[in-house]
Scaffold this motif. Structure first.
Motif, PDB file in Angstrom:
ATOM      1  N   TRP A  79       0.813  -1.218   0.000  1.00  0.00           N
ATOM      2  CA  TRP A  79       0.000   0.000   0.000  1.00  0.00           C
ATOM      3  C   TRP A  79       0.846   1.268   0.000  1.00  0.00           C
ATOM      4  N   GLY A  80       2.067   1.157   0.496  1.00  0.00           N
ATOM      5  CA  GLY A  80       2.940   2.329   0.533  1.00  0.00           C
ATOM      6  C   GLY A  80       3.232   2.912  -0.840  1.00  0.00           C
ATOM      7  N   LEU A  81       3.106   2.089  -1.884  1.00  0.00           N
ATOM      8  CA  LEU A  81       3.361   2.564  -3.242  1.00  0.00           C
ATOM      9  C   LEU A  81       2.384   3.651  -3.671  1.00  0.00           C
ATOM     10  N   VAL A  82       1.192   3.654  -3.088  1.00  0.00           N
ATOM     11  CA  VAL A  82       0.122   4.530  -3.567  1.00  0.00           C
ATOM     12  C   VAL A  82       0.348   5.984  -3.160  1.00  0.00           C
ATOM     13  N   LYS A  83       1.319   6.237  -2.324  1.00  0.00           N
ATOM     14  CA  LYS A  83       1.572   7.609  -1.889  1.00  0.00           C
ATOM     15  C   LYS A  83       1.923   8.531  -3.058  1.00  0.00           C
ATOM     16  N   HIS A  84       2.300   7.933  -4.185  1.00  0.00           N
ATOM     17  CA  HIS A  84       2.655   8.740  -5.358  1.00  0.00           C
ATOM     18  C   HIS A  84       1.408   9.266  -6.085  1.00  0.00           C
ATOM     19  N   LEU A  85       0.225   8.853  -5.676  1.00  0.00           N
ATOM     20  CA  LEU A  85      -0.982   9.120  -6.478  1.00  0.00           C
ATOM     21  C   LEU A  85      -1.924  10.143  -5.850  1.00  0.00           C
ATOM     22  N   HIS A  86      -1.428  10.979  -4.975  1.00  0.00           N
ATOM     23  CA  HIS A  86      -2.330  11.854  -4.223  1.00  0.00           C
ATOM     24  C   HIS A  86      -3.274  12.704  -5.078  1.00  0.00           C
ATOM     25  N   PRO A  87      -2.864  13.212  -6.249  1.00  0.00           N
ATOM     26  CA  PRO A  87      -3.826  14.015  -7.031  1.00  0.00           C
ATOM     27  C   PRO A  87      -5.064  13.230  -7.458  1.00  0.00           C
ATOM     28  N   LEU A  88      -4.951  11.900  -7.490  1.00  0.00           N
ATOM     29  CA  LEU A  88      -6.060  11.076  -7.962  1.00  0.00           C
ATOM     30  C   LEU A  88      -6.788  10.357  -6.840  1.00  0.00           C
ATOM     31  N   GLU A  89      -6.438  10.643  -5.603  1.00  0.00           N
ATOM     32  CA  GLU A  89      -6.939   9.785  -4.528  1.00  0.00           C
ATOM     33  C   GLU A  89      -8.463   9.814  -4.394  1.00  0.00           C
ATOM     34  N   GLU A  90      -9.095  10.895  -4.851  1.00  0.00           N
ATOM     35  CA  GLU A  90     -10.561  10.933  -4.764  1.00  0.00           C
ATOM     36  C   GLU A  90     -11.201   9.983  -5.775  1.00  0.00           C
ATOM     37  N   LYS A  91     -10.393   9.357  -6.629  1.00  0.00           N
ATOM     38  CA  LYS A  91     -10.907   8.389  -7.600  1.00  0.00           C
ATOM     39  C   LYS A  91     -10.348   6.981  -7.372  1.00  0.00           C
ATOM     40  N   ILE A  92      -9.619   6.783  -6.285  1.00  0.00           N
ATOM     41  CA  ILE A  92      -8.965   5.487  -6.049  1.00  0.00           C
ATOM     42  C   ILE A  92      -9.866   4.549  -5.250  1.00  0.00           C
ATOM     43  N   ILE A  93     -10.066   3.343  -5.786  1.00  0.00           N
ATOM     44  CA  ILE A  93     -10.704   2.250  -5.050  1.00  0.00           C
ATOM     45  C   ILE A  93      -9.625   1.214  -4.770  1.00  0.00           C
ATOM     46  N   LEU A  94      -9.483   0.835  -3.523  1.00  0.00           N
ATOM     47  CA  LEU A  94      -8.444  -0.115  -3.133  1.00  0.00           C
ATOM     48  C   LEU A  94      -9.018  -1.525  -3.052  1.00  0.00           C
ATOM     49  N   ALA A  95      -8.307  -2.470  -3.651  1.00  0.00           N
ATOM     50  CA  ALA A  95      -8.720  -3.878  -3.629  1.00  0.00           C
ATOM     51  C   ALA A  95      -7.504  -4.749  -3.338  1.00  0.00           C
ATOM     52  N   GLY A  96      -7.760  -6.027  -3.149  1.00  0.00           N
ATOM     53  CA  GLY A  96      -6.662  -6.977  -2.993  1.00  0.00           C
ATOM     54  C   GLY A  96      -6.360  -7.315  -1.546  1.00  0.00           C
ATOM     55  N   GLY A  97      -6.817  -8.471  -1.108  1.00  0.00           N
ATOM     56  CA  GLY A  97      -6.455  -8.965   0.216  1.00  0.00           C
ATOM     57  C   GLY A  97      -7.091  -8.231   1.377  1.00  0.00           C
ATOM     58  N   LEU A  98      -8.167  -7.507   1.134  1.00  0.00           N
ATOM     59  CA  LEU A  98      -8.815  -6.777   2.229  1.00  0.00           C
ATOM     60  C   LEU A  98      -9.789  -7.671   2.984  1.00  0.00           C
ATOM     61  N   HIS A  99      -9.884  -7.445   4.293  1.00  0.00           N
ATOM     62  CA  HIS A  99     -10.849  -8.135   5.157  1.00  0.00           C
ATOM     63  C   HIS A  99     -11.091  -7.246   6.373  1.00  0.00           C
ATOM     64  N   ALA A 100     -11.985  -7.658   7.232  1.00  0.00           N
ATOM     65  CA  ALA A 100     -12.390  -6.798   8.348  1.00  0.00           C
ATOM     66  C   ALA A 100     -11.225  -6.411   9.250  1.00  0.00           C
ATOM     67  N   ASP A 101     -10.208  -7.268   9.342  1.00  0.00           N
ATOM     68  CA  ASP A 101      -9.109  -7.007  10.270  1.00  0.00           C
ATOM     69  C   ASP A 101      -8.048  -6.053   9.723  1.00  0.00           C
ATOM     70  N   ASN A 102      -8.028  -5.815   8.412  1.00  0.00           N
ATOM     71  CA  ASN A 102      -6.999  -4.912   7.889  1.00  0.00           C
ATOM     72  C   ASN A 102      -7.548  -3.717   7.120  1.00  0.00           C
ATOM     73  N   VAL A 103      -8.870  -3.645   6.952  1.00  0.00           N
ATOM     74  CA  VAL A 103      -9.400  -2.599   6.083  1.00  0.00           C
ATOM     75  C   VAL A 103      -9.190  -1.202   6.673  1.00  0.00           C
ATOM     76  N   GLN A 104      -9.245  -1.053   7.990  1.00  0.00           N
ATOM     77  CA  GLN A 104      -9.023   0.283   8.553  1.00  0.00           C
ATOM     78  C   GLN A 104      -7.586   0.741   8.353  1.00  0.00           C
ATOM     79  N   GLN A 105      -6.635  -0.172   8.513  1.00  0.00           N
ATOM     80  CA  GLN A 105      -5.232   0.167   8.268  1.00  0.00           C
ATOM     81  C   GLN A 105      -5.026   0.541   6.801  1.00  0.00           C
ATOM     82  N   ALA A 106      -5.663  -0.231   5.896  1.00  0.00           N
ATOM     83  CA  ALA A 106      -5.541   0.038   4.462  1.00  0.00           C
ATOM     84  C   ALA A 106      -6.077   1.428   4.124  1.00  0.00           C
TER      85      ALA A 106
END
Length: 202
Positions: free
Chosen positions: A138-165
Protein backbone atom coordinates in the motif's frame (compact mmCIF):
# COMPACT_ATOMS: atom_id res chain seq x y z
CA UNK A 1 -16.15 5.40 2.59
CA UNK A 2 -17.67 3.60 -0.37
CA UNK A 3 -17.69 -0.20 -0.19
CA UNK A 4 -17.91 -2.52 -3.18
CA UNK A 5 -18.79 -6.16 -2.57
CA UNK A 6 -17.60 -8.00 -5.67
CA UNK A 7 -18.28 -11.48 -6.96
CA UNK A 8 -21.92 -11.66 -5.91
CA UNK A 9 -23.49 -14.84 -7.33
CA UNK A 10 -26.88 -15.21 -5.58
CA UNK A 11 -29.91 -13.08 -4.74
CA UNK A 12 -29.42 -13.91 -1.06
CA UNK A 13 -25.85 -12.59 -1.09
CA UNK A 14 -26.96 -9.45 -2.94
CA UNK A 15 -29.68 -8.76 -0.38
CA UNK A 16 -27.25 -9.36 2.50
CA UNK A 17 -24.71 -7.00 0.94
CA UNK A 18 -27.33 -4.29 0.45
CA UNK A 19 -28.65 -4.68 4.00
CA UNK A 20 -25.10 -4.52 5.35
CA UNK A 21 -24.63 -1.14 3.66
CA UNK A 22 -22.75 -1.86 0.43
CA UNK A 23 -22.55 1.02 -2.04
CA UNK A 24 -21.56 -1.07 -5.07
CA UNK A 25 -22.32 -4.69 -6.01
CA UNK A 26 -19.99 -6.40 -8.47
CA UNK A 27 -20.90 -9.10 -11.00
CA UNK A 28 -18.04 -10.98 -12.65
CA UNK A 29 -18.40 -11.75 -16.36
CA UNK A 30 -14.83 -13.01 -16.81
CA UNK A 31 -13.14 -16.34 -16.05
CA UNK A 32 -13.55 -16.83 -12.32
CA UNK A 33 -15.15 -19.20 -9.86
CA UNK A 34 -17.65 -16.33 -9.38
CA UNK A 35 -18.48 -15.93 -13.09
CA UNK A 36 -22.12 -15.24 -14.05
CA UNK A 37 -23.92 -15.09 -17.36
CA UNK A 38 -26.06 -12.07 -18.23
CA UNK A 39 -29.37 -13.74 -17.35
CA UNK A 40 -28.14 -14.80 -13.90
CA UNK A 41 -26.88 -11.29 -13.25
CA UNK A 42 -30.11 -9.71 -14.49
CA UNK A 43 -32.10 -11.90 -12.08
CA UNK A 44 -29.89 -10.92 -9.13
CA UNK A 45 -29.92 -7.26 -10.17
CA UNK A 46 -33.70 -7.26 -9.82
CA UNK A 47 -33.38 -7.30 -6.01
CA UNK A 48 -30.79 -4.51 -5.83
CA UNK A 49 -32.22 -1.03 -5.15
CA UNK A 50 -31.27 1.85 -7.44
CA UNK A 51 -29.32 3.47 -4.62
CA UNK A 52 -26.77 0.63 -4.78
CA UNK A 53 -24.70 0.73 -7.96
CA UNK A 54 -24.28 -2.41 -10.09
CA UNK A 55 -20.83 -3.01 -11.56
CA UNK A 56 -19.95 -5.50 -14.29
CA UNK A 57 -16.39 -6.86 -14.24
CA UNK A 58 -14.84 -7.73 -17.63
CA UNK A 59 -11.37 -8.91 -18.69
CA UNK A 60 -10.25 -8.25 -22.28
CA UNK A 61 -13.83 -8.63 -23.54
CA UNK A 62 -14.94 -7.13 -26.85
CA UNK A 63 -16.78 -3.83 -26.60
CA UNK A 64 -20.04 -5.00 -28.18
CA UNK A 65 -20.40 -7.87 -25.70
CA UNK A 66 -19.74 -5.51 -22.82
CA UNK A 67 -22.39 -3.08 -24.07
CA UNK A 68 -24.94 -5.85 -24.59
CA UNK A 69 -24.41 -7.28 -21.10
CA UNK A 70 -24.50 -3.82 -19.51
CA UNK A 71 -27.79 -3.04 -21.23
CA UNK A 72 -29.33 -6.44 -20.40
CA UNK A 73 -28.37 -6.41 -16.72
CA UNK A 74 -28.88 -2.69 -16.17
CA UNK A 75 -25.36 -1.98 -15.02
CA UNK A 76 -24.36 1.39 -13.59
CA UNK A 77 -20.60 0.95 -14.08
CA UNK A 78 -18.28 -1.12 -16.27
CA UNK A 79 -15.10 -2.39 -14.59
CA UNK A 80 -12.31 -3.30 -16.99
CA UNK A 81 -9.83 -5.62 -15.33
CA UNK A 82 -7.65 -6.63 -18.28
CA UNK A 83 -5.22 -4.97 -20.68
CA UNK A 84 -7.72 -2.48 -22.08
CA UNK A 85 -6.22 0.67 -23.63
CA UNK A 86 -7.16 4.23 -22.68
CA UNK A 87 -8.99 4.55 -26.01
CA UNK A 88 -10.97 1.35 -25.40
CA UNK A 89 -12.18 2.73 -22.06
CA UNK A 90 -13.52 5.89 -23.71
CA UNK A 91 -16.10 4.23 -25.98
CA UNK A 92 -18.81 3.41 -23.44
CA UNK A 93 -21.90 5.33 -22.41
CA UNK A 94 -21.33 3.92 -18.92
CA UNK A 95 -18.78 5.28 -16.44
CA UNK A 96 -15.70 3.06 -16.33
CA UNK A 97 -13.72 1.69 -13.40
CA UNK A 98 -10.28 0.69 -14.71
CA UNK A 99 -8.38 -1.88 -12.66
CA UNK A 100 -4.59 -1.99 -12.40
CA UNK A 101 -2.42 -4.73 -10.93
CA UNK A 102 0.19 -3.10 -8.73
CA UNK A 103 3.63 -4.66 -8.22
CA UNK A 104 5.87 -1.59 -8.45
CA UNK A 105 5.65 2.21 -8.48
CA UNK A 106 6.00 2.01 -12.28
CA UNK A 107 2.66 0.19 -12.44
CA UNK A 108 1.01 3.20 -10.85
CA UNK A 109 2.28 5.51 -13.56
CA UNK A 110 -0.03 3.79 -16.07
CA UNK A 111 -3.01 5.26 -14.22
CA UNK A 112 -2.13 8.71 -15.55
CA UNK A 113 -2.83 7.57 -19.14
CA UNK A 114 -6.50 6.88 -18.38
CA UNK A 115 -9.51 9.16 -17.87
CA UNK A 116 -12.01 7.06 -15.91
CA UNK A 117 -14.60 7.45 -13.17
CA UNK A 118 -12.51 5.39 -10.76
CA UNK A 119 -9.14 3.62 -10.70
CA UNK A 120 -9.17 0.27 -8.89
CA UNK A 121 -5.77 -0.73 -7.53
CA UNK A 122 -5.44 -4.48 -7.05
CA UNK A 123 -2.77 -7.02 -6.20
CA UNK A 124 -0.89 -8.78 -9.02
CA UNK A 125 -2.89 -11.40 -10.89
CA UNK A 126 -2.96 -15.00 -9.75
CA UNK A 127 -4.97 -17.64 -11.58
CA UNK A 128 -7.61 -15.01 -12.36
CA UNK A 129 -7.50 -11.23 -12.58
CA UNK A 130 -8.51 -10.09 -9.09
CA UNK A 131 -10.25 -11.99 -6.32
CA UNK A 132 -7.04 -13.66 -5.20
CA UNK A 133 -7.16 -12.54 -1.58
CA UNK A 134 -3.68 -11.03 -1.55
CA UNK A 135 -2.64 -7.47 -0.75
CA UNK A 136 0.02 -5.37 -2.50
CA UNK A 137 2.38 -2.82 -0.94
CA UNK A 138 0.00 0.00 0.00
CA UNK A 139 2.94 2.33 0.53
CA UNK A 140 3.36 2.56 -3.24
CA UNK A 141 0.12 4.53 -3.57
CA UNK A 142 1.57 7.61 -1.89
CA UNK A 143 2.66 8.74 -5.36
CA UNK A 144 -0.98 9.12 -6.48
CA UNK A 145 -2.33 11.85 -4.22
CA UNK A 146 -3.83 14.02 -7.03
CA UNK A 147 -6.06 11.08 -7.96
CA UNK A 148 -6.94 9.78 -4.53
CA UNK A 149 -10.56 10.93 -4.76
CA UNK A 150 -10.91 8.39 -7.60
CA UNK A 151 -8.97 5.49 -6.05
CA UNK A 152 -10.70 2.25 -5.05
CA UNK A 153 -8.44 -0.12 -3.13
CA UNK A 154 -8.72 -3.88 -3.63
CA UNK A 155 -6.66 -6.98 -2.99
CA UNK A 156 -6.46 -8.96 0.22
CA UNK A 157 -8.82 -6.78 2.23
CA UNK A 158 -10.85 -8.14 5.16
CA UNK A 159 -12.39 -6.80 8.35
CA UNK A 160 -9.11 -7.01 10.27
CA UNK A 161 -7.00 -4.91 7.89
CA UNK A 162 -9.40 -2.60 6.08
CA UNK A 163 -9.02 0.28 8.55
CA UNK A 164 -5.23 0.17 8.27
CA UNK A 165 -5.54 0.04 4.46
CA UNK A 166 -7.83 3.08 4.43
CA UNK A 167 -5.48 5.00 6.75
CA UNK A 168 -2.45 4.30 4.53
CA UNK A 169 -3.98 4.72 1.08
CA UNK A 170 -6.83 7.17 1.77
CA UNK A 171 -8.99 5.82 -1.08
CA UNK A 172 -12.53 6.92 -1.90
CA UNK A 173 -13.63 3.29 -1.76
CA UNK A 174 -12.62 -0.27 -0.94
CA UNK A 175 -13.41 -3.45 -2.85
CA UNK A 176 -13.69 -6.90 -1.30
CA UNK A 177 -14.59 -10.37 -2.55
CA UNK A 178 -12.79 -13.34 -0.99
CA UNK A 179 -12.31 -11.39 2.26
CA UNK A 180 -16.04 -11.68 3.00
CA UNK A 181 -16.41 -15.34 2.07
CA UNK A 182 -16.47 -18.60 3.99
CA UNK A 183 -15.72 -21.76 2.03
CA UNK A 184 -16.00 -19.84 -1.24
CA UNK A 185 -19.44 -18.36 -0.55
CA UNK A 186 -20.36 -14.84 0.56
CA UNK A 187 -20.81 -14.71 4.34
CA UNK A 188 -23.42 -12.26 5.61
CA UNK A 189 -21.70 -11.77 8.97
CA UNK A 190 -18.35 -11.08 7.32
CA UNK A 191 -19.94 -8.54 4.99
CA UNK A 192 -21.48 -6.73 7.96
CA UNK A 193 -18.18 -6.74 9.86
CA UNK A 194 -16.20 -5.51 6.85
CA UNK A 195 -18.58 -2.68 5.99
CA UNK A 196 -18.84 -1.55 9.62
CA UNK A 197 -15.05 -1.36 9.87
CA UNK A 198 -14.65 0.35 6.48
CA UNK A 199 -17.22 3.03 7.27
CA UNK A 200 -16.14 3.61 10.88
CA UNK A 201 -14.30 6.85 11.56
CA UNK A 202 -10.88 6.19 13.03
Amino acid sequence: MNVKICGITTKQAAIQAVEAGADFIGFVFADSKRKLDREQAKEIASVIPASVKKVGVFVNEDAETIKEIADTVGLDYIQLHGDESPAFCQQFAYPVIKAFQIKTAEDLEKVNDYNCAYYLLDSPAGKYRGGNGEAFDWGLVKHLHPLEEKIILAGGLHADNVQQAIAEVKPVGVDVSSGVETDGAKDGNKMVAFIEKAKRER
